[in-house]
Motif scaffolding. Structure first.
Motif, PDB file in Angstrom:
ATOM      1  N   HIS A 141       0.808  -1.216   0.000  1.00  0.00           N
ATOM      2  CA  HIS A 141       0.000   0.000   0.000  1.00  0.00           C
ATOM      3  C   HIS A 141       0.847   1.275   0.000  1.00  0.00           C
ATOM      4  O   HIS A 141       0.421   2.310  -0.521  1.00  0.00           O
ATOM      5  N   LYS A 142       2.053   1.217   0.579  1.00  0.00           N
ATOM      6  CA  LYS A 142       2.872   2.422   0.707  1.00  0.00           C
ATOM      7  C   LYS A 142       3.886   2.604  -0.422  1.00  0.00           C
ATOM      8  O   LYS A 142       4.633   3.587  -0.424  1.00  0.00           O
ATOM      9  N   LEU A 143       3.930   1.696  -1.371  1.00  0.00           N
ATOM     10  CA  LEU A 143       4.900   1.781  -2.459  1.00  0.00           C
ATOM     11  C   LEU A 143       4.816   3.123  -3.172  1.00  0.00           C
ATOM     12  O   LEU A 143       3.748   3.556  -3.588  1.00  0.00           O
ATOM     13  N   GLY A 144       5.965   3.782  -3.319  1.00  0.00           N
ATOM     14  CA  GLY A 144       6.039   5.046  -4.042  1.00  0.00           C
ATOM     15  C   GLY A 144       5.707   6.273  -3.220  1.00  0.00           C
ATOM     16  O   GLY A 144       5.805   7.400  -3.717  1.00  0.00           O
ATOM     17  N   ARG A 145       5.349   6.101  -1.955  1.00  0.00           N
ATOM     18  CA  ARG A 145       4.986   7.252  -1.117  1.00  0.00           C
ATOM     19  C   ARG A 145       6.222   8.080  -0.769  1.00  0.00           C
ATOM     20  O   ARG A 145       7.326   7.568  -0.645  1.00  0.00           O
ATOM     21  N   THR A 146       6.003   9.382  -0.603  1.00  0.00           N
ATOM     22  CA  THR A 146       7.080  10.306  -0.242  1.00  0.00           C
ATOM     23  C   THR A 146       7.140  10.453   1.272  1.00  0.00           C
ATOM     24  O   THR A 146       6.122  10.659   1.932  1.00  0.00           O
ATOM     25  N   ILE A 147       8.354  10.351   1.818  1.00  0.00           N
ATOM     26  CA  ILE A 147       8.580  10.443   3.260  1.00  0.00           C
ATOM     27  C   ILE A 147       9.472  11.655   3.510  1.00  0.00           C
ATOM     28  O   ILE A 147      10.616  11.696   3.052  1.00  0.00           O
ATOM     29  N   TYR A 148       8.953  12.640   4.247  1.00  0.00           N
ATOM     30  CA  TYR A 148       9.699  13.865   4.505  1.00  0.00           C
ATOM     31  C   TYR A 148      10.348  13.881   5.887  1.00  0.00           C
ATOM     32  O   TYR A 148      11.221  14.694   6.143  1.00  0.00           O
ATOM     33  N   GLN A 149       9.907  12.992   6.739  1.00  0.00           N
ATOM     34  CA  GLN A 149      10.525  12.806   8.058  1.00  0.00           C
ATOM     35  C   GLN A 149      10.496  11.316   8.365  1.00  0.00           C
ATOM     36  O   GLN A 149       9.433  10.702   8.349  1.00  0.00           O
ATOM     37  N   GLY A 150      11.681  10.743   8.610  1.00  0.00           N
ATOM     38  CA  GLY A 150      11.733   9.323   8.945  1.00  0.00           C
ATOM     39  C   GLY A 150      12.359   8.494   7.841  1.00  0.00           C
ATOM     40  O   GLY A 150      13.075   9.007   6.973  1.00  0.00           O
ATOM     41  N   THR A 151      12.081   7.198   7.872  1.00  0.00           N
ATOM     42  CA  THR A 151      12.739   6.254   6.981  1.00  0.00           C
ATOM     43  C   THR A 151      11.725   5.389   6.240  1.00  0.00           C
ATOM     44  O   THR A 151      10.566   5.296   6.626  1.00  0.00           O
ATOM     45  N   ALA A 152      12.208   4.733   5.194  1.00  0.00           N
ATOM     46  CA  ALA A 152      11.395   3.742   4.500  1.00  0.00           C
ATOM     47  C   ALA A 152      11.308   2.474   5.349  1.00  0.00           C
ATOM     48  O   ALA A 152      12.055   2.297   6.322  1.00  0.00           O
ATOM     49  N   LEU A 153      10.400   1.588   4.982  1.00  0.00           N
ATOM     50  CA  LEU A 153      10.276   0.317   5.686  1.00  0.00           C
ATOM     51  C   LEU A 153      11.563  -0.489   5.553  1.00  0.00           C
ATOM     52  O   LEU A 153      12.240  -0.437   4.521  1.00  0.00           O
ATOM     53  N   LYS A 154      11.909  -1.241   6.586  1.00  0.00           N
ATOM     54  CA  LYS A 154      13.126  -2.044   6.570  1.00  0.00           C
ATOM     55  C   LYS A 154      13.046  -3.143   5.518  1.00  0.00           C
ATOM     56  O   LYS A 154      11.980  -3.680   5.245  1.00  0.00           O
ATOM     57  N   ASN A 155      14.191  -3.460   4.946  1.00  0.00           N
ATOM     58  CA  ASN A 155      14.265  -4.527   3.957  1.00  0.00           C
ATOM     59  C   ASN A 155      14.008  -5.877   4.620  1.00  0.00           C
ATOM     60  O   ASN A 155      14.650  -6.229   5.608  1.00  0.00           O
ATOM     61  N   THR A 156      13.076  -6.647   4.064  1.00  0.00           N
ATOM     62  CA  THR A 156      12.762  -7.969   4.630  1.00  0.00           C
ATOM     63  C   THR A 156      13.670  -9.060   4.090  1.00  0.00           C
ATOM     64  O   THR A 156      13.769 -10.135   4.676  1.00  0.00           O
ATOM     65  N   GLY A 157      14.312  -8.782   2.950  1.00  0.00           N
ATOM     66  CA  GLY A 157      15.150  -9.800   2.328  1.00  0.00           C
ATOM     67  C   GLY A 157      14.358 -10.833   1.555  1.00  0.00           C
ATOM     68  O   GLY A 157      14.933 -11.763   0.989  1.00  0.00           O
ATOM     69  N   VAL A 158      13.041 -10.680   1.503  1.00  0.00           N
ATOM     70  CA  VAL A 158      12.178 -11.632   0.801  1.00  0.00           C
ATOM     71  C   VAL A 158      11.552 -10.937  -0.403  1.00  0.00           C
ATOM     72  O   VAL A 158      10.915  -9.891  -0.249  1.00  0.00           O
ATOM     73  N   PRO A 159      11.730 -11.483  -1.609  1.00  0.00           N
ATOM     74  CA  PRO A 159      11.141 -10.855  -2.800  1.00  0.00           C
ATOM     75  C   PRO A 159       9.614 -10.843  -2.724  1.00  0.00           C
ATOM     76  O   PRO A 159       9.008 -11.640  -1.998  1.00  0.00           O
ATOM     77  N   GLY A 160       9.007  -9.950  -3.481  1.00  0.00           N
ATOM     78  CA  GLY A 160       7.555  -9.902  -3.549  1.00  0.00           C
ATOM     79  C   GLY A 160       6.983 -11.221  -4.044  1.00  0.00           C
ATOM     80  O   GLY A 160       7.570 -11.887  -4.907  1.00  0.00           O
ATOM     81  N   VAL A 161       5.833 -11.602  -3.517  1.00  0.00           N
ATOM     82  CA  VAL A 161       5.223 -12.882  -3.870  1.00  0.00           C
ATOM     83  C   VAL A 161       4.447 -12.754  -5.177  1.00  0.00           C
ATOM     84  O   VAL A 161       3.629 -11.846  -5.349  1.00  0.00           O
TER      85      VAL A 161
END
Length: 269
Positions: A141-161
């Motif tokens: 749901h958050k793919l492509g969203r702009t973040i002006y304070q904080g970080t992106a979601l942590k990498n899970t190491g698992v490719p998209g299903v």
């Protein structure tokens, strides 16, 4: 340089952003390492390093060998690539925008001081500190969203299903060595068949499907290196030659961030 965007990295996700920037009227200079390791090579502008130019869809990227040639290409409104892993060209060209699209999951040296507007794709950056904006790169749901304070979601190491397959889709090298092909990019493969060798070690397909990604033949990999990607959807052949939905969505976030910040420069001080 007016309307110049420098993009660090030219892999398939970066290429989506580069393509969109160019189509929106920006001049684009890509900075890459000497031997990039994209596996979705049909849609990665970084392949221009090996072939002097690379066309993705209806846009061609040209390899420049020095600053003068790069400046000439940019004047001719060509997407341009320089080998410059340390991003020294930023001081020379003085772009309006710098985009870190290396997707290393960590910051390899990009700072807010590099340009009036700085943007980074994915985890490893703090928006408001390392760069002005971070763009979310995780599918969902958050793919492509702009973040002006904080970080992106942590990498899970698992490719998209896709069709129930996740980690099986990506193949990593079991050892260090040089890649030699048995099968080729866009081939249909069956689980258990040999698709390549790393030195003398056979690399097996982990599932049935379309060999969507495969690292360049002759590339020297390390143990655990990501070297291939299989798509279970065998009818996706034509999509191997076009920018992905994920890359386009992330590109939209980059464009949104640039135009927002252009209109709010006083808010950044």
């Amino acid at each position: 340089m007016k309307d110049l965007v420098i993009v660090r990295g030219g892999g398939d996700i970066a290429t989506g952003t580069i393509y969109k920037l160019f189509k929106c009227g920006f001049k684009v200079l890509i900075l890459e390492i000497e031997k990039p390791s994209a596996i979705r090579r049909n849609v990665a502008f970084c392949e221009a390093i090996y072939d002097t130019q690379k066309q993705v869809e209806d846009v061609t990227c040209y390899l420049a060998h020095d600053y003068n040639e790069a400046k000439q290409f940019l004047t001719e409104n060509k997407v341009t690539l320089l080998i410059d892993p340390e991003a020294k060209a930023i001081d020379y060209f003085k772009p309006e925008v710098v985009v870190d699209a290396i997707l290393a999951k960590k910051n390899l040296g990009t700072t807010k001081e590099m340009a009036p507007i700085t943007i980074a794709l994915g985890p490893g950056f703090m928006a408001g500190k390392d760069v002005d904006v971070v763009i979310e790169t995780m599918r969902g749901h958050k793919l492509g969203r702009t973040i002006y304070q904080g970080t992106a979601l942590k990498n899970t190491g698992v490719p998209g299903v896709i069709k129930g397959y996740g980690k099986e889709r990506v193949i990593h090298s079991p050892n260090a060595g040089t890649v030699k092909y048995v099968r080729h990019l866009t081939d249909i493969v069956k689980k258990g068949e040999v698709i390549a060798y790393v030195d003398q070690t056979p690399i097996y397909a982990t599932m049935d499907g379309l060999l969507r990604g495969l690292i360049k033949e002759g590339f020297v990999v390390t143990q655990g290196f990501k070297m291939a990607d299989i798509d279970p959807r065998e009818d996706e052949y034509e999509n191997c030659f076009t920018i992905s939905d994920k890359a386009r969505c992330i590109a939209g976030g980059v464009i949104e961030a640039i135009f927002y910040l252009k209109g709010h420069r006083n808010d950044l001080s």
